[in-house]
Design an enzyme around this catalytic site. Sequence first.
Site, mmCIF file in Angstrom:
data_model
loop_
_atom_site.group_PDB
_atom_site.id
_atom_site.type_symbol
_atom_site.label_atom_id
_atom_site.label_comp_id
_atom_site.label_asym_id
_atom_site.label_seq_id
_atom_site.Cartn_x
_atom_site.Cartn_y
_atom_site.Cartn_z
ATOM 1 N N PHE A 152 36.858 58.130 23.222
ATOM 2 C CA PHE A 152 36.871 57.665 22.247
ATOM 3 C C PHE A 152 35.621 58.259 21.278
ATOM 4 O O PHE A 152 34.443 58.009 21.564
ATOM 5 C CB PHE A 152 36.952 56.111 21.920
ATOM 6 C CG PHE A 152 37.278 55.544 20.547
ATOM 7 C CD1 PHE A 152 38.548 55.760 20.048
ATOM 8 C CD2 PHE A 152 36.379 54.999 19.905
ATOM 9 C CE1 PHE A 152 38.981 55.144 19.123
ATOM 10 C CE2 PHE A 152 36.752 54.578 18.709
ATOM 11 C CZ PHE A 152 37.977 54.528 18.207
ATOM 12 N N ASP A 209 34.037 52.798 29.631
ATOM 13 C CA ASP A 209 34.685 51.824 28.690
ATOM 14 C C ASP A 209 36.134 51.558 28.885
ATOM 15 O O ASP A 209 36.966 52.492 29.085
ATOM 16 C CB ASP A 209 34.494 52.663 27.403
ATOM 17 C CG ASP A 209 35.254 52.104 26.039
ATOM 18 O OD1 ASP A 209 35.809 50.937 26.283
ATOM 19 O OD2 ASP A 209 34.919 52.363 25.134
ATOM 20 N N TYR A 223 40.627 43.099 21.621
ATOM 21 C CA TYR A 223 41.756 42.898 20.470
ATOM 22 C C TYR A 223 42.886 43.810 20.708
ATOM 23 O O TYR A 223 44.099 43.913 20.046
ATOM 24 C CB TYR A 223 41.230 43.197 19.069
ATOM 25 C CG TYR A 223 40.220 44.360 18.615
ATOM 26 C CD1 TYR A 223 40.747 46.009 18.949
ATOM 27 C CD2 TYR A 223 38.835 44.380 18.631
ATOM 28 C CE1 TYR A 223 39.761 46.856 18.909
ATOM 29 C CE2 TYR A 223 38.036 45.528 18.627
ATOM 30 C CZ TYR A 223 38.340 46.690 18.635
ATOM 31 O OH TYR A 223 37.635 48.068 18.514
ATOM 32 N N LYS A 224 42.954 44.621 21.789
ATOM 33 C CA LYS A 224 44.093 45.520 22.138
ATOM 34 C C LYS A 224 44.900 44.534 23.038
ATOM 35 O O LYS A 224 45.758 43.752 22.817
ATOM 36 C CB LYS A 224 43.563 46.744 22.797
ATOM 37 C CG LYS A 224 42.611 47.645 21.785
ATOM 38 C CD LYS A 224 42.211 48.847 22.696
ATOM 39 C CE LYS A 224 41.385 49.594 21.917
ATOM 40 N NZ LYS A 224 41.774 50.132 20.508
ATOM 41 N N ARG A 257 51.821 57.602 18.711
ATOM 42 C CA ARG A 257 51.369 56.844 19.955
ATOM 43 C C ARG A 257 52.175 55.629 19.918
ATOM 44 O O ARG A 257 52.056 54.796 18.969
ATOM 45 C CB ARG A 257 49.624 56.603 19.661
ATOM 46 C CG ARG A 257 48.988 56.351 20.740
ATOM 47 C CD ARG A 257 47.444 56.350 20.536
ATOM 48 N NE ARG A 257 47.157 55.206 19.471
ATOM 49 C CZ ARG A 257 45.876 54.543 19.429
ATOM 50 N NH1 ARG A 257 44.880 55.062 20.490
ATOM 51 N NH2 ARG A 257 45.792 53.531 18.559
HETATM 52 C C1 LIG Z 1 37.907 53.092 23.941
HETATM 53 C C2 LIG Z 1 37.460 52.664 22.663
HETATM 54 N N1 LIG Z 1 36.093 52.541 22.757
HETATM 55 C C3 LIG Z 1 35.419 51.914 21.641
HETATM 56 C C4 LIG Z 1 35.943 51.694 20.308
HETATM 57 C C5 LIG Z 1 35.277 50.897 19.278
HETATM 58 O O1 LIG Z 1 34.903 49.462 19.416
HETATM 59 P P1 LIG Z 1 34.456 48.699 18.326
HETATM 60 O O2 LIG Z 1 34.960 49.366 17.009
HETATM 61 O O3 LIG Z 1 34.983 47.475 18.512
HETATM 62 O O4 LIG Z 1 32.834 48.846 18.594
HETATM 63 C C6 LIG Z 1 37.392 51.750 20.371
HETATM 64 C C7 LIG Z 1 38.149 51.174 19.110
HETATM 65 O O5 LIG Z 1 39.356 51.295 18.973
HETATM 66 C C8 LIG Z 1 37.974 52.145 21.429
HETATM 67 O O6 LIG Z 1 39.485 52.349 21.362
#
Ligand SMILES: Cc1ncc(COP(=O)(O)O)c(C=O)c1O
Length: 415
Positions: free
Chosen positions: A121, A200, A225-226, A375
């Site tokens: 990400f 992550d 939140y997912k 997606r």
């Molecule tokens: C894999 C991954 N890492 C990090 C993040 C970013 O998270 P945050 O915006 O809550 O810091 C996301 C957001 O969707 C994500 O999908």
Amino acid sequence: MTPASLDAADDLARFRDEFVVDDPRLIYLDGNSLGRLPRRSIVRVAGLVEAEWGGRLVRGWGEGWMAAPRRVGAKLARLLGVETDEVLVADSTSVNLFKLAVAALRARPERRTVVTDDLSFPSDLYVVQGALDLLGGGRQLRVVPSPDGLTVPTDALAAAVDPDTALVALCHAAFKSSFVYDLAAVTDAARRAGAWTLWDVSHSVGAMPLALGAARADLAVGCSYKYLNGGPGAPAFLYVRRELQARLVSPIWGWLGHATPFEFAPTYTPARGIDRFLAGTPPVLSMAALEPAVDLVLEAGLDRIRAKSIRQTEYLIERWEAELAALGFALRSPRDPARRGSHVSLGHPEGWRINRSLIEEMRVLGDFREPDNLRLGIAPLYTTYSEIHEAVARIGRVVRDRLYEKYPVERSAIT
Ligand SMILES: Cc1ncc(COP(=O)(O)O)c(C=O)c1O
């Protein structure tokens, strides 16, 4: 089997009633971005607001609010396959990643490289780049490219790790393709070179069992939140292997990470265990929404959730093959279920406009990821086989009837 008979045989079917399904005609395939609202969270948040905030006022801090990061963290520990004193709920994924990356890089300054991949990400890449920029000292990022844009072979990663590698920082499940690393194999390869791992798990937590402890993973972060259904902006979590906790110091010296925060000492002494990775006041209302949502996942059980997730992504892929492949959709997720998370990406040259049409007139809510991916997220606690079947039929209709042609090709600000 018909989708209705698959739903009838579904051992997790009862969990759908635990969620608010406001519009039964809407097919929600974006639980991998923002999970549905659990009914129990409504009750819990309302109760907390009235009885605790309204009634207990500041006394609430001593009656469960201050303990929430550890209490909810202990529940998450079961989902991560680690010990209860190794997890905290706090801050956002980005902030937790920063705290752990900086702490790890500072702990071993003689190692100057962070290994990652180009499926991560982007925020994770930015955060690590920022940490390297802040620390300087010749530190650098080594990005292992995906050979096919979908997957990264463990061997390619292992070959990039050397005695200069401080950290291997990866997304366990890729946000676009849904590719899932063999976490144990990669962690092992990193350890053999003396590198630590920072995972992550945002796209895998709550969708499959994780065994970070058995793999001896060092560090991890993730969002709630997912698949955990904690709500928009729900607090994230972090994991630090117990043996490393004393060696790592968070770069954010906040009062709640202090050994004795309520002594209000003028200088910082980090707390002994995982608490040192706290920074400031926990978001109590968001924690209240999250906790019953995590309980639901624990009740359903990750083995059953993963088994259904695999059956449903397989079913979606079967439907793609039967109906959508001939309409120009390419499968952009791994075929091997062991290497696939709980969403499926389908590429189409008109992906953006097709998704607009699905949202605006077809009541199918998935999402779009550049350059051309639809997606489609499967959330086993509430996604039905009938929804998957019907969503594929509606996607087919949008293309066959060229419904997408009336939408502009320009992207909107939030996709
Ligand atoms: C894999 C991954 N890492 C990090 C993040 C970013 O998270 P945050 O915006 O809550 O810091 C996301 C957001 O969707 C994500 O999908």
